[in-house]
Motif scaffolding. Structure first.
Motif, mmCIF file in Angstrom:
data_model
loop_
_atom_site.group_PDB
_atom_site.id
_atom_site.type_symbol
_atom_site.label_atom_id
_atom_site.label_comp_id
_atom_site.label_asym_id
_atom_site.label_seq_id
_atom_site.Cartn_x
_atom_site.Cartn_y
_atom_site.Cartn_z
ATOM 1 N N HIS A 1 -0.501 11.891 8.297
ATOM 2 C CA HIS A 1 -0.099 10.901 8.185
ATOM 3 C C HIS A 1 1.309 10.333 8.422
ATOM 4 O O HIS A 1 2.659 9.879 7.655
ATOM 5 C CB HIS A 1 -0.194 10.728 6.610
ATOM 6 C CG HIS A 1 -1.368 10.757 5.802
ATOM 7 N ND1 HIS A 1 -3.265 9.968 7.013
ATOM 8 C CD2 HIS A 1 -1.942 11.076 4.316
ATOM 9 C CE1 HIS A 1 -3.648 10.530 6.010
ATOM 10 N NE2 HIS A 1 -3.315 11.104 4.800
ATOM 11 N N LYS B 1 -0.193 8.173 2.171
ATOM 12 C CA LYS B 1 -1.461 7.497 3.040
ATOM 13 C C LYS B 1 -1.681 7.396 4.504
ATOM 14 O O LYS B 1 -0.338 6.788 5.043
ATOM 15 C CB LYS B 1 -1.696 6.807 2.194
ATOM 16 C CG LYS B 1 -1.933 6.695 0.781
ATOM 17 C CD LYS B 1 -2.639 5.241 0.336
ATOM 18 C CE LYS B 1 -2.840 5.766 -1.339
ATOM 19 N NZ LYS B 1 -2.997 4.369 -2.238
ATOM 20 N N SER B 2 -2.076 7.308 5.087
ATOM 21 C CA SER B 2 -2.891 6.498 6.680
ATOM 22 C C SER B 2 -2.044 5.317 6.664
ATOM 23 O O SER B 2 -1.782 5.017 7.820
ATOM 24 C CB SER B 2 -4.262 7.363 7.018
ATOM 25 O OG SER B 2 -4.479 6.993 8.040
ATOM 26 N N SER B 3 -2.609 4.163 5.718
ATOM 27 C CA SER B 3 -2.676 3.021 5.908
ATOM 28 C C SER B 3 -0.716 3.414 5.912
ATOM 29 O O SER B 3 -0.455 2.044 6.481
ATOM 30 C CB SER B 3 -3.038 2.084 4.797
ATOM 31 O OG SER B 3 -2.150 2.778 3.205
ATOM 32 N N HIS C 1 -4.020 6.245 12.838
ATOM 33 C CA HIS C 1 -4.341 5.586 11.388
ATOM 34 C C HIS C 1 -4.979 4.956 11.378
ATOM 35 O O HIS C 1 -4.915 3.778 11.421
ATOM 36 C CB HIS C 1 -3.256 6.110 10.655
ATOM 37 C CG HIS C 1 -1.939 7.182 11.237
ATOM 38 N ND1 HIS C 1 -2.030 7.737 10.689
ATOM 39 C CD2 HIS C 1 -0.589 7.282 12.095
ATOM 40 C CE1 HIS C 1 -1.112 8.963 10.967
ATOM 41 N NE2 HIS C 1 -0.845 8.974 11.734
ATOM 42 N N GLU C 2 -5.971 5.124 9.890
ATOM 43 C CA GLU C 2 -7.089 4.128 9.210
ATOM 44 C C GLU C 2 -6.386 3.624 8.138
ATOM 45 O O GLU C 2 -6.287 4.546 7.447
ATOM 46 C CB GLU C 2 -8.313 4.354 9.821
ATOM 47 C CG GLU C 2 -8.546 4.822 11.273
ATOM 48 C CD GLU C 2 -8.512 2.987 11.632
ATOM 49 O OE1 GLU C 2 -8.468 2.280 11.612
ATOM 50 O OE2 GLU C 2 -8.308 3.836 13.784
ATOM 51 N N ASP C 3 -7.115 2.851 7.614
ATOM 52 C CA ASP C 3 -6.614 2.007 6.293
ATOM 53 C C ASP C 3 -7.845 2.958 5.308
ATOM 54 O O ASP C 3 -8.713 3.704 5.414
ATOM 55 C CB ASP C 3 -6.814 0.584 5.894
ATOM 56 C CG ASP C 3 -6.009 -0.179 6.625
ATOM 57 O OD1 ASP C 3 -4.527 0.603 7.121
ATOM 58 O OD2 ASP C 3 -5.406 -1.872 6.767
ATOM 59 N N GLU C 4 -7.470 3.328 4.695
ATOM 60 C CA GLU C 4 -8.218 3.806 2.986
ATOM 61 C C GLU C 4 -9.343 2.831 2.685
ATOM 62 O O GLU C 4 -8.714 1.129 3.146
ATOM 63 C CB GLU C 4 -7.189 4.494 2.560
ATOM 64 C CG GLU C 4 -6.407 5.689 2.691
ATOM 65 C CD GLU C 4 -5.581 5.321 2.685
ATOM 66 O OE1 GLU C 4 -4.895 5.972 3.512
ATOM 67 O OE2 GLU C 4 -4.376 4.092 2.503
ATOM 68 N N GLU C 5 -10.094 3.094 2.293
ATOM 69 C CA GLU C 5 -11.350 2.214 1.907
ATOM 70 C C GLU C 5 -11.014 1.604 -0.342
ATOM 71 O O GLU C 5 -10.446 2.729 -0.903
ATOM 72 C CB GLU C 5 -12.268 2.459 1.174
ATOM 73 C CG GLU C 5 -13.962 2.725 2.512
ATOM 74 C CD GLU C 5 -14.012 1.385 2.808
ATOM 75 O OE1 GLU C 5 -13.767 0.329 2.006
ATOM 76 O OE2 GLU C 5 -14.212 1.118 4.261
ATOM 77 N N HIS C 6 -10.059 0.806 0.584
ATOM 78 C CA HIS C 6 -9.909 -0.207 -1.191
ATOM 79 C C HIS C 6 -11.143 -0.324 -2.196
ATOM 80 O O HIS C 6 -11.070 -1.739 -2.082
ATOM 81 C CB HIS C 6 -9.017 -1.012 -0.715
ATOM 82 C CG HIS C 6 -7.431 -0.560 -0.174
ATOM 83 N ND1 HIS C 6 -6.734 0.498 -0.935
ATOM 84 C CD2 HIS C 6 -6.786 -0.845 1.190
ATOM 85 C CE1 HIS C 6 -5.869 0.005 -0.557
ATOM 86 N NE2 HIS C 6 -6.021 -0.255 0.772
ATOM 87 N N SER D 1 -7.224 -5.844 1.462
ATOM 88 C CA SER D 1 -7.593 -5.171 0.973
ATOM 89 C C SER D 1 -8.609 -5.383 -0.539
ATOM 90 O O SER D 1 -7.382 -6.208 -1.344
ATOM 91 C CB SER D 1 -6.639 -4.383 0.666
ATOM 92 O OG SER D 1 -5.457 -4.359 -0.636
#
Length: 257
Positions: free
Chosen positions: A4, A48-50, A76-81, A131
Motif C-alpha cells: 500500500h 490501507k490500500s484506499s 490500489h483499490e478501496d476495501e469493502e466497507h 462508503s
C-alpha cells in the motif's frame, strides 16, 4: 507494508519528512516514510490500500511551492466497507471519508490543489460511491441531532417543503438554547446541527457535485477551525481606556512654583 505504497518525486529542498507526513496523513494512516532528501523523493507506506489510492489522486498537488508527482506500480483499490452497526456509526477513519471531503480538508488547511485534482476526487467518488460505513455514520448523526433539535423521529435532512423554513428556525433556536453544535464532538456533528446541516449532509452523501462545492465545503471547515481556535485562545488583557488615563493625569496635583 510495501503493498500500500506510493512514490513521490519533485519534492522541494525545504520539505522535511514531517511536512510529508502532515501532507499525506489526510489520505489515511501512514505506516512509514522512506525519505531521500537529496533526491527529492520518498515512498509513503499506508496502512490501507484506499489511503494509497487517495494519495494517487494528489498527483500534481503542491507542497512547499513544489509540484509533486505521485505514482505507484500497484493498482490500489478501496476495501469493502460493509460495517453498518454501532461501531461503524461511531468510529470513522480518514480512509472512510469521501474523496471530495478529503480534498476539502486539504484546501481548508491551506494546501493548493488544482481543479483537475478536485474533479479527480469527484470522479473517484462517482465511480466508487460513498462508503457504507461513512453513510451509516452520517445517518446516525442526522437522526440523533434531529431528535434533539426537532423532536423524536426527526432528522436534520428530512426536508418537507412546507415546513423546512420552520424546521430550520426551530433547529437554530434549540441549538442556541442548548449549544448543541458547540458541544458536539466533531466537525460533522457540529455542521449537521447548524442551519446548513442539510447542505453539509448532501455534500458528503451524494456524488453529484462540482469543484466549486469542494471549495465551499473547505471554507466551512476553515471557519470551523478558526472558531475552535478562537474559543480555545486565552482572553487578551483589557487595556485601560484612554479617557481614564487622561482623567488620572488631570487629577494629579501640580505643585505651584
Amino acid at each position: 507494508m510495501a503493498t500500500h505504497s506510493v512514490h513521490v518525486s519533485g519534492i522541494a529542498p525545504t520539505t522535511t519528512q514531517a511536512h510529508l507526513h502532515d501532507f499525506f496523513t489526510f489520505c489515511g494512516t501512514i505506516d512509514a516514510i522512506d525519505f531521500k532528501a537529496e533526491g527529492g523523493s520518498a515512498t509513503i507506506h499506508f496502512q490501507k490500500s484506499s489511503a494509497a489510492k487517495t494519495a494517487l489522486m494528489l498527483n500534481g498537488g503542491t507542497l512547499d511551492a513544489a509540484t509533486l508527482s505521485v505514482t505507484s506500480d500497484t493498482a490500489h483499490e478501496d476495501e469493502e466497507h460493509t460495517g453498518t452497526g454501532a461501531d461503524a456509526a461511531h468510529h470513522i477513519e480518514q480512509s472512510d471519508k469521501p474523496r471530495a471531503g478529503i480534498a476539502a480538508e486539504y484546501l481548508a488547511k491551506g494546501y493548493v490543489l488544482s481543479d483537475s485534482i478536485l474533479n479527480r476526487a469527484i470522479e473517484i467518488d462517482t465511480k466508487q460511491g460513498i462508503s457504507k460505513r461513512f453513510l451509516s455514520y452520517l445517518t446516525t448523526l442526522d437522526s440523533t441531532i434531529g431528535a434533539k433539535a426537532l423532536g423524536p423521529d426527526k432528522t436534520v435532512s428530512g426536508k418537507v417543503v412546507e415546513t423546512v423554513g420552520a424546521a430550520t428556525q426551530q433547529a437554530r433556536a434549540v441549538d442556541e438554547q442548548k449549544g448543541y453544535s458547540k458541544s458536539a464532538g466533531d466537525y460533522y456533528s457540529r455542521a449537521l446541527a447548524s442551519p446548513l446541516g442539510g447542505r453539509v449532509r448532501a455534500f458528503y452523501t451524494t456524488t453529484s457535485k462540482q469543484a466549486l462545492d469542494i471549495h465551499e465545503e473547505a471554507r466551512r471547515i476553515a471557519a470551523e477551525h478558526k472558531a475552535a481556535a478562537a474559543s480555545a485562545a486565552p482572553a487578551a488583557p483589557v487595556a485601560a481606556p484612554a479617557a481614564a488615563v487622561e482623567t488620572k493625569e488631570k487629577e494629579t496635583p501640580v505643585e505651584k512654583a
